[in-house]
Write an enzyme that holds these catalytic residues in place. Structure first.
Site, PDB file in Angstrom:
ATOM      1  N   LYS A 182       0.695  -1.047  -0.063  1.00 22.55           N
ATOM      2  CA  LYS A 182       0.069   0.013  -0.127  1.00 22.55           C
ATOM      3  C   LYS A 182       0.966   1.241  -0.107  1.00 22.55           C
ATOM      4  O   LYS A 182       0.489   2.242  -0.697  1.00 22.55           O
ATOM      5  CB  LYS A 182      -0.695  -0.113   1.253  1.00 22.55           C
ATOM      6  CG  LYS A 182      -1.770   1.246   1.485  1.00 22.55           C
ATOM      7  CD  LYS A 182      -3.012   1.399   0.382  1.00 22.55           C
ATOM      8  CE  LYS A 182      -3.678   2.698   0.521  1.00 22.55           C
ATOM      9  NZ  LYS A 182      -4.499   2.796   1.512  1.00 22.55           N
ATOM     10  N   ASN A 200      -7.245  10.731  -9.971  1.00 19.60           N
ATOM     11  CA  ASN A 200      -6.382   9.241 -10.049  1.00 19.60           C
ATOM     12  C   ASN A 200      -6.086   8.711 -11.580  1.00 19.60           C
ATOM     13  O   ASN A 200      -5.311   8.812 -12.248  1.00 19.60           O
ATOM     14  CB  ASN A 200      -6.734   8.071  -9.273  1.00 19.60           C
ATOM     15  CG  ASN A 200      -6.670   8.457  -7.899  1.00 19.60           C
ATOM     16  OD1 ASN A 200      -5.966   9.626  -7.326  1.00 19.60           O
ATOM     17  ND2 ASN A 200      -6.839   7.472  -7.055  1.00 19.60           N
TER      18      ASN A 200
END
Length: 301
Positions: A182, A200
């Site tokens: 992550k 994004n």
């Protein structure tokens, strides 16, 4: 523990997303620095609006509680203070669930907390729509594990609850690796979207795509040196899968920059840059992005 009470400290986008889902299957209280409306609206990735009543309070006004779970959904830099404020008013030793980015807070709070400590690594995407709600911008998955390896059943119980609540979750035995993964995803996405103030999905376009590739190359080199195995499909595929799945999302670091809040640059980029320095690796892209977040300007080369 189907009827277990969940206290969520940190009513940001992630905190409210988790609360609005859990409210359908368990008692939930949400605590923050200031009072927020009890009626909170969730906008699903499909555009459906659902208003849910939540028990909203502040840390200063938090009544004596004995929750089964204490979820910390604050930023990494606020986690210790939030933990202390909450625990000072709680009875017993709840299961502590840490949702922070990076890999600094988790081992520190595990050493401090007398009860079980679970770590959550999630790719759920969400942003706030003011004080009244949150938009669930992209569905992801939440991995749950504990660094000690002693609370596997607790992880399974919470994963089952989150799945019943509509958030995909899985208990894993390799949460440390998942947290590093992550961290790699966050490092490749958050600083760039914050720098260029884009969502994004725009990272897929030029000139941003080559920037992502260069950042991932640097991150992959660091991970190899610190002994973190890549995902089966490789680092680049992992990052692009998350970008695709959260294309409409405004990443947390972008939200912080737009709101004039501190960013999690130290939690996300700090461990990577420290590891690069230890191993003598050149990381011009990561260093430039850290410099932008610290000073407000960056030139990637």
């Amino acid at each position: 523990m189907n009827d277990a009470m969940h206290l969520i400290v940190g009513p940001g986008a992630l905190g409210r997303l988790v609360a609005l889902h859990l409210a359908g299957v368990a008692p939930v209280t949400v605590a923050g620095r200031r009072t927020l409306p009890a009626a909170q609206t969730l906008v699903t990735p499909e555009g459906i609006r659902r208003t849910v009543p939540l028990d909203m309070t502040t840390l200063a006004e938090l009544p004596p509680l004995a929750p089964a779970y204490l979820h910390l959904t604050t930023k990494a830099y606020d986690a210790h203070a939030a933990y202390e404020s909450a625990m000072a008013r709680l009875a017993g030793d709840p299961i502590l669930v840490l949702w922070q980015n990076g890999y600094q807070v988790q081992p520190e709070l595990q050493r401090r907390h007398p009860g079980p400590v679970l770590c959550a690594s999630t790719t759920e995407g969400a942003w706030l729509t003011g004080d009244e709600g949150v938009t669930h911008a992209g569905r992801g998955i939440t991995y749950l594990g504990d660094l000690s390896g002693h609370h596997v059943e607790r992880c399974r119980e919470l994963a089952a609850t989150l799945n019943r609540a509509g958030l995909t979750a899985e208990a894993v035995t390799d949460i440390e690796t998942r947290l590093w993964h992550k961290l790699a995803i966050n490092a490749a996405i958050n600083p760039l979207v914050a720098r260029y103030r884009i969502r994004n999905g725009q990272l897929r376009d030029r000139p941003f795509r080559p920037m992502v590739e260069r950042v991932v190359d640097e991150v992959a080199a660091i991970m190899a040196k610190v002994g973190v195995s890549p995902p089966p499909a490789g680092w680049h595929t992992l990052v692009w899968q998350v970008i695709e799945g959260t294309a409409n999302n405004r990443a947390s670091m972008l939200q912080d920059v737009l709101a004039g809040r501190p960013t999690e640059r130290d939690a996300i980029l700090g461990p990577l840059l420290a590891a690069a320095q230890r191993h003598g690796l050149d990381t011009p892209c990561l260093e430039a992005l850290y410099g932008y977040l610290a000073r407000g300007s960056v030139t990637l080369r």
